[in-house]
Design a protein around this motif. Sequence first.
Motif, mmCIF file in Angstrom:
data_model
loop_
_atom_site.group_PDB
_atom_site.id
_atom_site.type_symbol
_atom_site.label_atom_id
_atom_site.label_comp_id
_atom_site.label_asym_id
_atom_site.label_seq_id
_atom_site.Cartn_x
_atom_site.Cartn_y
_atom_site.Cartn_z
ATOM 1 N N PRO A 4 34.852 37.629 47.049
ATOM 2 C CA PRO A 4 34.582 36.899 48.291
ATOM 3 C C PRO A 4 35.631 37.127 49.373
ATOM 4 O O PRO A 4 35.356 36.909 50.554
ATOM 5 C CB PRO A 4 34.568 35.436 47.831
ATOM 6 C CG PRO A 4 34.266 35.493 46.373
ATOM 7 C CD PRO A 4 34.905 36.745 45.875
ATOM 8 N N ALA A 42 29.670 39.940 55.743
ATOM 9 C CA ALA A 42 29.505 38.971 54.654
ATOM 10 C C ALA A 42 30.483 39.293 53.525
ATOM 11 O O ALA A 42 30.906 40.444 53.360
ATOM 12 C CB ALA A 42 28.077 39.015 54.129
ATOM 13 N N LYS A 91 35.221 41.807 52.631
ATOM 14 C CA LYS A 91 33.939 41.958 53.325
ATOM 15 C C LYS A 91 33.182 43.171 52.787
ATOM 16 O O LYS A 91 33.795 44.135 52.323
ATOM 17 C CB LYS A 91 34.163 42.127 54.827
ATOM 18 C CG LYS A 91 34.720 40.898 55.529
ATOM 19 C CD LYS A 91 34.877 41.157 57.025
ATOM 20 C CE LYS A 91 35.396 39.917 57.742
ATOM 21 N NZ LYS A 91 35.554 40.151 59.203
ATOM 22 N N THR A 133 23.563 27.830 54.142
ATOM 23 C CA THR A 133 24.640 28.731 53.744
ATOM 24 C C THR A 133 25.666 27.977 52.897
ATOM 25 O O THR A 133 25.870 26.769 53.053
ATOM 26 C CB THR A 133 25.352 29.325 54.971
ATOM 27 O OG1 THR A 133 25.874 28.272 55.776
ATOM 28 C CG2 THR A 133 24.389 30.160 55.800
ATOM 29 N N SER A 134 26.280 28.718 51.991
ATOM 30 C CA SER A 134 27.318 28.162 51.128
ATOM 31 C C SER A 134 28.143 29.323 50.607
ATOM 32 O O SER A 134 27.840 30.486 50.875
ATOM 33 C CB SER A 134 26.698 27.393 49.958
ATOM 34 O OG SER A 134 25.975 28.283 49.111
ATOM 35 N N ALA A 135 29.179 29.006 49.818
ATOM 36 C CA ALA A 135 30.008 30.070 49.253
ATOM 37 C C ALA A 135 29.178 30.975 48.347
ATOM 38 O O ALA A 135 29.385 32.192 48.297
ATOM 39 C CB ALA A 135 31.170 29.465 48.476
ATOM 40 N N ASN A 171 25.925 31.349 48.693
ATOM 41 C CA ASN A 171 24.784 31.844 49.464
ATOM 42 C C ASN A 171 25.204 32.073 50.915
ATOM 43 O O ASN A 171 24.727 31.425 51.842
ATOM 44 C CB ASN A 171 23.634 30.823 49.388
ATOM 45 C CG ASN A 171 22.348 31.336 50.011
ATOM 46 O OD1 ASN A 171 22.173 32.540 50.236
ATOM 47 N ND2 ASN A 171 21.437 30.423 50.316
ATOM 48 N N PRO A 172 26.141 33.023 51.125
ATOM 49 C CA PRO A 172 26.729 33.194 52.457
ATOM 50 C C PRO A 172 25.752 33.653 53.530
ATOM 51 O O PRO A 172 25.985 33.443 54.713
ATOM 52 C CB PRO A 172 27.819 34.247 52.225
ATOM 53 C CG PRO A 172 27.374 35.002 51.020
ATOM 54 C CD PRO A 172 26.693 33.989 50.153
#
Length: 465
Positions: free
Chosen positions: A143, A137, A146, A40-42, A44-45
């Motif tokens: 970002p 997400a 939600k 996971t990343s910013a 690829n949440p």
Amino acid sequence: MSRRGLLQGAAGVAAASALGGCAMGGADDDGTTPDAKGSTSADNPLGVKEDAPLEVVIFNGGFGEEYAKAHEAMYEQRHPQAHVKHSATQQIAETLQPRFVAGDPPDVVNNSGSSQIDFNGLVSQGALTDLGELLDAPSLDDPATKVRDTLLPGIVDVGSYDGKFLSLNYAYSAYGVWYSQKLFDAKGWEYPKTWDQMIALCRTIKAAGIAPWTYPGVHARYLSWAILASAGKLGGLDVIKAIDNLEPNAWRHDAVKTAAEAYYQLAVDGFLQPGAEGMDHIQSQTEWCRGHAAFLSNGSWLENEQKSVTPPDFRMTVAPTPSLTTSDTMPYEAFRGTGSEPFIVPAKAKNVRGGLEYLRIMLSQKGAADFTRKVSSLTAVQGASAGIPLGPGLTSVTKLIDASKGSAFTWLYSSYYRKLERERVNAASLELFTKRITAAQWCDKVQKSADEFAKDPAIKKYKRA
């Protein structure tokens, strides 16, 4: 049940009933799902595995499949190492039930159409992924927002079972009474806001040599939507909730009886188009487009479904059901609005993460706007149609939504108990509109069916709060 038995049961809509006795391939015994996972990343949440393939199966109905190909291209653009396998069919249950049973379902399924896999069976056997993680997400566009906060009201409710969000109903459908603004302007008619005005106008329309109403006798439940909407507006949302919860005598409530009597009057007074009892939805809608009838009970997919036969100057328009009395609980502007066109991520999918990401892409402003452009339907995403040239029908839908000022409502019994509406209410409604039973008998007949569903231990029950 044997695999052979399931496949035999998959013939036609009856396939759905086979689910109750067949293992549908839910989560593993330890509650986990053997899907591909990445970091996971910013960017690829949801933790999509970048090179994991994704399989998407689309219902090839009124919306077609081109919109999905555009969403799939967006997915591959965001995840260039991944390949998306696309297929489309009108036979969702017949095609996919064997794969659910084998534990090898696709990653995303547009579970729609007359051969939809029964949600009751899928839910009761744990065959669906909880989409709550998607709701929490970050949206693709912002970002800080939600995904759940980008959705129109009611979308989460209509896709939730036992408190879990299991189905994304992507299209937003507004239901009401449709008419041609061109015809009404030419005749000097105004849409009636009360039932007394409706009956008076129906007399005028009939005298002009036009059938006041048409309906699809094969799918007579379409006109039952107007009955329930009117009952909800008259008696309030609790009337609808009692029906959703299979409560005793819910269909015999005074508001339901009054609404049924009102629409039964259309049949008694000869305001329904002769021959409509034998028509399917396309035939009745085409009769309406040809100016042979003035009113039609339908949803906002109508414009797209009829685009090949609608005259260019027809000016398709939708309005709320008329108020039955001067003391209705809800305002005239209230209407039935809800999500439709359900998308699911099977619990046994090989790429659950990718499935959730695909839905997140669909719910982006770009994904939603592209859908609206291609199929002339609104989506579950707030504000996604802004700036898009809309046809007359969809323009009237946006006006309907704006005028309602948040008073839209819906029922869930048709999602909870599909056969109750598709078979029992449908059959009783045809009898009502052909005057084979009275309004009171219609209420009794449907209530008896609802009681049978309530008492059947094989049918999973749901509670609407």
